[in-house]
Structure formats: C-alpha cells, structure tokens
Design a protein around this motif. Structure first.
Motif, short mmCIF file in Angstrom:
data_model
loop_
_atom_site.label_atom_id
_atom_site.label_comp_id
_atom_site.label_asym_id
_atom_site.label_seq_id
_atom_site.Cartn_x
_atom_site.Cartn_y
_atom_site.Cartn_z
N GLY A 1 0.78 -1.23 0.00
CA GLY A 1 0.00 0.00 0.00
C GLY A 1 0.81 1.28 0.00
N HIS A 2 2.11 1.18 -0.07
CA HIS A 2 2.97 2.36 -0.06
C HIS A 2 3.34 2.77 -1.48
N LYS A 3 3.53 4.06 -1.67
CA LYS A 3 3.91 4.61 -2.97
C LYS A 3 3.05 4.01 -4.08
N ARG A 4 1.75 4.21 -3.94
CA ARG A 4 0.79 3.64 -4.87
C ARG A 4 0.81 4.41 -6.19
N VAL A 5 1.12 3.68 -7.26
CA VAL A 5 1.12 4.23 -8.61
C VAL A 5 0.30 3.28 -9.48
N GLN B 1 10.70 12.98 -12.04
CA GLN B 1 10.14 14.31 -11.77
C GLN B 1 8.62 14.31 -11.98
N ALA B 2 8.16 13.68 -13.04
CA ALA B 2 6.73 13.64 -13.32
C ALA B 2 5.97 12.87 -12.23
N ILE B 3 6.56 11.78 -11.75
CA ILE B 3 5.92 11.01 -10.67
C ILE B 3 5.86 11.84 -9.40
N ARG C 1 3.08 14.38 -9.89
CA ARG C 1 1.74 13.80 -9.97
C ARG C 1 1.31 13.15 -8.66
N PHE C 2 2.21 12.41 -8.04
CA PHE C 2 1.83 11.60 -6.88
C PHE C 2 2.32 12.15 -5.55
#
Length: 182
Positions: free
Chosen positions: A16-20, A64-66, A69-70
């Motif tokens: 459940g961590h760093k959900r992408v 950078q985009a991640i 966005r997240f």
C-alpha cells in the motif's frame, strides 16, 4: 527514429505504499511524449517508445513527473530493449534450468565498480551466488529472494551507497525482453 525502452520503477505498490496505478503511469508516460506504452504487473514495469536516446534523462523526467503527480519520489532506471536482451543473453547462470523465482537481475543506474562488492565474502553464502554484469548484478537464490541471505547482504548501504538499483525476477526479465523486442 525511436527506441523501445523499459522503465523500471523501484519500490512502488508494496504493501500500500507509494501507490502508482499502472493506468496512471501509462497516462503519465504519454504526457511525457512517449508512444506504444504498455505496463507489466503492478510492480512498476513500463515499456514505451521514445525518440530520446538518453536513458538517464528519460529516467530523470519520469522521476520528476511522478513526484509532481503523486507527491512522492520514486527511483527509476530506464534501459533500452537491446540492453535488456543483452543482459538476458549474458546471464552466467543456467536460466533455462531454473525457476524464475531463483534467478534475479538487479539493474543499476550506472556501471558498478567491482570494488563495491569487495567487502562481500561470496563463499559464505553458497549455494547462493552473484555475478556483476554491465550495469547489473545477477543473483542466484535457490530458495527465492525472500529467504536469500546473499540478497540481504547485497542490499547493505555500504555496498549500494550512491547507486539507484531495482531488482526483477527472471520471469519479469524475460517478459520485458519479449515486450521490448521490435
């Protein structure tokens, strides 16, 4: 001219961590101007085509985009399909005779000097074994990665200091080679 690449994201969608979500990752890659995008599993494997030939720049742009966005950082390693195939072909272990969970490849963001492993007494971990390759490390762990004492030792900060690394089992290695083959 475009090249087919695989983006290997480190440590996402674990407990459940760093959900992408993979659909959002595909969208994000498209927004970065990449085409023919596909993902594999939920563990951060994406294949895409790009005219950019700088793997490090591609990885940095995706990181950078991640982040934007997240709202969290994710290390990424981007490698061409040709490189992935060469790594698979150069495997020093009998991959065809092993289960996918027994053989792993750790991909590094850059070349690794053998001195990184100098402090490791590989003989102490037999029958487990490792071999340094071109910006990668092959790991044979007969009981799987989760039970591997050698994998645990290889992950120590003094051995990986300053490196971005992400590991895939052989089933994933083979699938990414297949997906990036043009």
């Amino acid at each position: 001219m475009t090249t087919t690449y695989a983006a290997l994201l480190r440590g996402i969608n674990v407990s459940g961590h760093k959900r992408v979500p993979m659909a959002e990752l595909r969208t994000l890659l498209g927004e970065l101007g990449h085409t023919d995008i596909a993902t594999y599993l939920q563990s951060g494997n994406a294949v895409f085509r790009s005219a950019d030939e700088d793997e490090s720049a591609l990885a940095a742009a995706l990181e950078q985009a991640i982040q934007q966005r997240f709202g969290f950082s994710v290390d990424c390693v981007v490698r061409s399909g040709g490189y992935l195939a060469a790594v698979a072909d150069a495997c020093p272990f009998p991959a065809a005779e092993l289960e996918g969970r027994q053989l792993h490849v750790t991909y590094f963001d850059r070349a690794v000097d053998a001195g990184h492993l100098a402090a490791l007494d590989a003989q102490a971990y037999l029958p487990e074994a490792c071999h340094l390759g071109d910006r990668c490390l092959y790991l044979y762990a007969p009981d799987g990665l989760g039970r591997s004492k050698l994998a645990e030792a290889l992950a120590r900060p003094q051995l990986t200091k300053g490196l971005t690394a992400t590991t895939r089992n052989w089933n994933t290695v083979a699938k990414l080679v297949e997906m990036t083959r043009v």
